[in-house]
Design a protein around this motif. Structure first.
Motif, short mmCIF file in Angstrom:
data_model
loop_
_atom_site.label_atom_id
_atom_site.label_comp_id
_atom_site.label_asym_id
_atom_site.label_seq_id
_atom_site.Cartn_x
_atom_site.Cartn_y
_atom_site.Cartn_z
N PRO A 78 28.53 25.19 35.75
CA PRO A 78 28.95 25.32 34.36
C PRO A 78 29.92 26.49 34.13
O PRO A 78 30.92 26.34 33.43
CB PRO A 78 27.63 25.58 33.63
N SER B 128 32.00 27.77 36.19
CA SER B 128 33.29 27.37 36.74
C SER B 128 34.04 26.46 35.78
O SER B 128 35.25 26.59 35.59
CB SER B 128 33.07 26.69 38.10
N SER B 129 33.32 25.54 35.13
CA SER B 129 34.04 24.64 34.23
C SER B 129 34.44 25.36 32.94
O SER B 129 35.49 25.06 32.36
CB SER B 129 33.27 23.35 33.97
N SER C 270 37.55 27.19 33.94
CA SER C 270 38.69 26.32 34.14
C SER C 270 39.24 25.81 32.81
O SER C 270 40.45 25.66 32.64
CB SER C 270 38.28 25.24 35.14
N ARG D 63 41.29 28.66 31.36
CA ARG D 63 42.55 28.79 32.11
C ARG D 63 43.55 27.73 31.68
O ARG D 63 44.75 28.00 31.59
CB ARG D 63 42.27 28.68 33.62
N ARG D 64 43.05 26.52 31.42
CA ARG D 64 43.96 25.47 30.98
C ARG D 64 44.58 25.78 29.62
O ARG D 64 45.62 25.26 29.25
CB ARG D 64 43.22 24.14 30.89
N GLY E 19 45.59 28.69 28.99
CA GLY E 19 46.55 29.77 29.23
C GLY E 19 45.93 31.16 29.28
O GLY E 19 46.64 32.15 29.40
N ARG E 20 44.60 31.24 29.18
CA ARG E 20 43.96 32.57 29.25
C ARG E 20 43.75 32.96 30.70
O ARG E 20 43.46 32.13 31.54
CB ARG E 20 42.62 32.55 28.50
N SER E 21 43.90 34.27 30.98
CA SER E 21 43.64 34.73 32.34
C SER E 21 42.16 35.03 32.47
O SER E 21 41.59 35.80 31.69
CB SER E 21 44.48 35.97 32.67
N VAL E 22 41.53 34.37 33.43
CA VAL E 22 40.07 34.40 33.52
C VAL E 22 39.61 34.79 34.91
O VAL E 22 39.99 34.18 35.90
CB VAL E 22 39.48 33.00 33.18
N ASP E 23 38.79 35.81 34.95
CA ASP E 23 38.18 36.21 36.21
C ASP E 23 36.76 35.64 36.24
O ASP E 23 35.93 35.97 35.40
CB ASP E 23 38.15 37.75 36.26
N LEU E 24 36.53 34.75 37.21
CA LEU E 24 35.21 34.16 37.37
C LEU E 24 34.43 35.01 38.37
O LEU E 24 34.84 35.15 39.51
CB LEU E 24 35.36 32.72 37.86
N GLU F 13 52.45 31.91 36.75
CA GLU F 13 51.61 31.61 35.60
C GLU F 13 50.22 31.16 36.06
O GLU F 13 49.21 31.58 35.50
CB GLU F 13 52.30 30.55 34.72
N ARG G 70 48.35 34.11 37.22
CA ARG G 70 47.91 34.92 36.09
C ARG G 70 46.63 34.35 35.46
O ARG G 70 45.67 35.09 35.26
CB ARG G 70 49.01 34.99 35.02
N VAL G 71 46.61 33.06 35.17
CA VAL G 71 45.40 32.52 34.54
C VAL G 71 44.21 32.59 35.49
O VAL G 71 43.06 32.70 35.05
CB VAL G 71 45.56 31.07 33.98
N ALA H 35 43.66 35.11 37.22
CA ALA H 35 43.37 36.55 37.29
C ALA H 35 43.59 37.15 38.67
O ALA H 35 42.87 38.03 39.11
CB ALA H 35 41.96 36.86 36.78
N LYS I 88 41.52 39.71 44.57
CA LYS I 88 42.21 38.43 44.41
C LYS I 88 43.69 38.73 44.29
O LYS I 88 44.14 39.21 43.25
CB LYS I 88 41.70 37.71 43.16
N ARG J 91 32.73 29.40 46.87
CA ARG J 91 33.40 29.63 45.59
C ARG J 91 34.86 30.05 45.80
O ARG J 91 35.74 29.67 45.03
CB ARG J 91 32.66 30.72 44.80
N GLU K 17 37.94 28.27 44.09
CA GLU K 17 38.90 28.90 43.18
C GLU K 17 40.34 28.64 43.64
O GLU K 17 41.23 28.39 42.82
CB GLU K 17 38.66 30.42 43.12
N GLN L 177 41.26 25.25 42.75
CA GLN L 177 41.53 25.13 41.32
C GLN L 177 42.94 25.60 40.98
O GLN L 177 43.64 24.99 40.17
CB GLN L 177 40.52 25.93 40.49
N LEU M 124 45.64 23.38 39.11
CA LEU M 124 46.29 23.81 37.86
C LEU M 124 47.80 23.75 38.01
O LEU M 124 48.52 23.34 37.09
CB LEU M 124 45.86 25.24 37.49
N GLN N 13 35.25 18.65 38.78
CA GLN N 13 35.51 18.98 37.38
C GLN N 13 37.00 19.07 37.07
O GLN N 13 37.38 19.23 35.93
CB GLN N 13 34.84 20.32 37.04
#
Lengths: 457, 457
Positions: free
Chosen positions: A387, A389-390, A393, A396-397, A399-404, B97, B100-101, B103, B167, B202, B206, B209, B213, B319
């Motif tokens: 969850p 991860s989704s 993702s 991110r789609r 356009g936000r920069s996301v560190d998982l 880009e 960036r998303v 991270a 990363k 993971r 990533e 992913q 993307l 996903q």
């Protein structure tokens, strides 16, 4: 190459050497950051934030089959760790933005070039320090010391198919090879702007405007930098005044180029040695020490083309206020014929990446370039990695920069969030997820709330 | 390295070799654009829009003192004329880009590296084609063939000061030296994304992913590309099933890696030659030809770690829908120890700039990348060059891209405006200027009006 003039505090004119290419008859310019130690084509002082290898000896010397590899980049070169890269990207973005508003097009060339492009002017420092070698096919190649010859090569190649004037820019790495002294580098990046097919002084004036726009963006003012302008026409006019024979012109140029390296007395002596009268020598030195355009006009007369050109160039520039920089440039109207092609009027500058960064640091003008990301997504439970991860993702789609983040304690996650300036922390916990929710924490305000996972933005 | 499986049209799993680094126990992946001729690390086919020099012979050979210089870049390298550069910039912007998303932080390294970093794995194609030479100081250096060793070097150098996981991404040029055949290149650009310090699957997920993307942004779907995943764990599990002795493991890997190059019969023969029973050989081949994960699970059993890892990786990937690409990557958990340092789990991919552009062209997915500028400013009279220059400069300060044109006929200016897709034409004419006005023409609508020069935006 002659006549020093400074109209006011705003314009520091110094008619100086233009070192690299066969010169046309028009003014050249070379802007400089005042501390003199920085006036080399390649900056001598390292940018301190960068992981560099300019030390006389490396802690671990690499050798074939050794079990520990040298962790430094090759001598005289730099790694760009993330913080160095952010600075470089920011600087290059400034170069690109100015080039864009000036309507210049970006081009690029291989960093490896044929040596033949660079050995045409023996004796210059740039050819003595060529990073050249022979490839496996026996060809003489070089890690380019400058980019202009490659530009000229492409202009010749494109031939009649392009519409002049061409306004091109490029940002690329240049190399030199010399014995390493402490802190010296063998490479630097250079922003080049070049105009092909514009014979008039408008070309110089557009290039100056680009430099001025850059400095405005960076917050650098006329109290930080000065500009030196050289004009062969001016020197020619002085030589004409004293009836110096034309065949001495080149030699006089070479000597006058040493201004700043040699004393006034040494320059006088050299000029006498090649056969100039002491009257001519005095006249040349007088013009060299002039500090304003009006005084230059007084000495040479206002009907001299050299003066008219300079006046025009500075009347254009006047409209721009702040005029000081750290780069070198000028005309090279005769370069193309040295490559066996028809000449096209050409003019350009090279602007290095090192001195400017030093100046910005010194003046406290570097922006905050710390790392910054939008969201950290963290599953509170291994079962919730899918969850989480989704959720990541989907953000991110958008356009936000996301560190998982996984496999860390919550305490570590909060520290991490602070370190990377995260905007929000999104926690995926079991009880919330069963209700289709995630927990959102705004890190600046400590605000905390639940949001439907599908509606997270 | 074993077991081919394709769960559906959406997931083309092919457990394949991962060619470059000492492998960890986890799954690796290598995504590929299906036309097989493109599956080299370095794309063999040139991007047709780029000014390249991969021809067997250049029209003019450069030689010292020759009067005509070779207008081509060195053999196997490219110039990027403005239109090529726009395409490259656009592509790199997509890479950036996505990075960036995700991270990831950008890093960079010298294109010139110590040879020692690359000669640790003799026999690989990448070391046979090293673009290496000796510098003037007697050091063995190389134009890097890949970027991962430089990344690893910086990770080692930063040591305990950094917080894992790291990363990092980079976009850089890589080189190889081989005899030139028609159209072959000696350099390409590569987007690298790498994760250090994440031992679990993971990391792979990533990286996948990120690739997904990118393809979504580019409009590439699962009908265009496929993904191949290799897992040493899977192969190990099969070998265990047939009690193949552990010391044969590496040899089996090497043979299995030839899948696609050799026929099934040839691979069977080689496996028999090194001492495998025909039962084991049949078992391996069976797993290699499996086309789905459930079937793999049936053969190996669901309690095998290899299967569990793959299931996890693909449940994450599931996903994301579309899963096909053109790049290679995987784990290199043991690279750092080959450099004499402590190992850190590591995983990454390299994504070249050539094949993707070909695919995008083929599919008609390249955006319109023609030149585009905001304004052309044109003085109708030489006297008005000063005013035109200040109009241009004021617009540029507002962030508009402005081409200042002089010494041309109005007819040329209109043609030029069309060629460069200018938005407006701003004419500085005498009678208007005397009233403080300029004439503005919107080029798309042919609308024309006067504006106060000071109010122009």
């Amino acid at each position: 190459m002659a006549a020093s003039a400074s109209a006011s505090l705003r314009h520091h004119l110094l008619l100086l050497r233009r070192p690299r290419f066969p010169l046309g008859p028009s003014p050249t310019f070379r802007t400089s950051y005042l501390p003199r130690r920085h006036q080399r084509l390649f900056a001598s002082a390292p940018s301190s934030s960068t992981v560099e290898n300019g030390e006389p000896s490396s802690p671990v010397e690499p050798s074939e089959g050794a079990s520990v590899v040298d962790v430094n980049p090759p001598r005289g070169t730099r790694d760009f760790a993330p913080e160095d890269m952010r600075l470089r990207t920011w600087l290059f973005d400034q170069f690109r933005e100015v080039s864009r508003v000036m309507a210049f097009e970006e081009v690029d060339f291989p960093v490896l070039e044929s040596e033949a492009l660079f050995i045409r002017k023996a004796g210059e420092e740039i050819t003595q320090q060529l990073y050249n070698f022979q490839d496996k096919g026996g060809r003489r190649v070089v890690l380019r010391p400058e980019i202009t010859p490659s530009l000229a090569r492409l202009v010749i190649k494109q031939g009649k198919s392009v519409s002049l004037p061409l306004k091109w820019f490029t940002i690329g790495q240049c190399w030199r090879y010399e014995r390493m002294t402490r802190g010296r580098r063998r490479e630097h990046y250079q922003w080049n702007m070049d105009i092909f097919g514009m014979p008039k002084v408008r070309a110089e004036s557009e290039l100056l405007q680009a430099i001025i726009l850059l400095f405005e963006r960076l917050g650098i003012t006329s109290s930080d930098v000065g500009i030196r302008v050289s004009s062969r026409k001016v020197l020619q006019a002085v030589l004409n005044m004293y009836s110096v024979p034309e065949h001495l012109f080149t030699e006089v140029c070479v000597i006058v180029d040493k201004l700043g390296k040699l004393t006034r007395e040494e320059i006088e002596k050299e000029l006498i040695t090649i056969g100039l009268s002491s009257e001519a020598v005095q006249g040349i030195i007088e013009v060299l020490s002039l500090k304003s355009l009006p005084k230059l006009e007084e000495v040479l007369g206002s009907d001299v083309e050299a003066v008219a050109d300079l006046k025009k160039m500075f009347s254009f520039a006047e409209q721009d206020g702040k005029l000081r920089a750290i780069c070198g440039g000028g005309r090279y109207d005769r370069l193309l014929s040295t490559f066996g092609s028809e000449d096209i009027p050409a003019c350009g500058f090279g602007f290095g990446d090192a001195v400017i960064v030093e100046l910005l640091k010194e003046k406290g003008l570097l922006p905050d370039l710390s790392r910054q990301i939008d969201d950290i997504v963290f599953p509170l439970d291994e079962e919730l990695e899918g969850p989480a991860s989704s959720v990541a993702s989907s953000l991110r789609r958008q356009g936000r920069s996301v560190d998982l983040v996984e496999d860390k304690r919550l305490k570590w996650v909060f520290k991490h969030a602070e370190r990377i300036n995260a905007g929000r922390l999104i926690l995926v916990g079991k009880s919330e997820w069963e209700r289709g929710m995630v927990r959102v924490k705004i890190l600046s305000t400590r605000e905390e709330f639940e949001v439907k996972a599908g509606e997270l933005q």
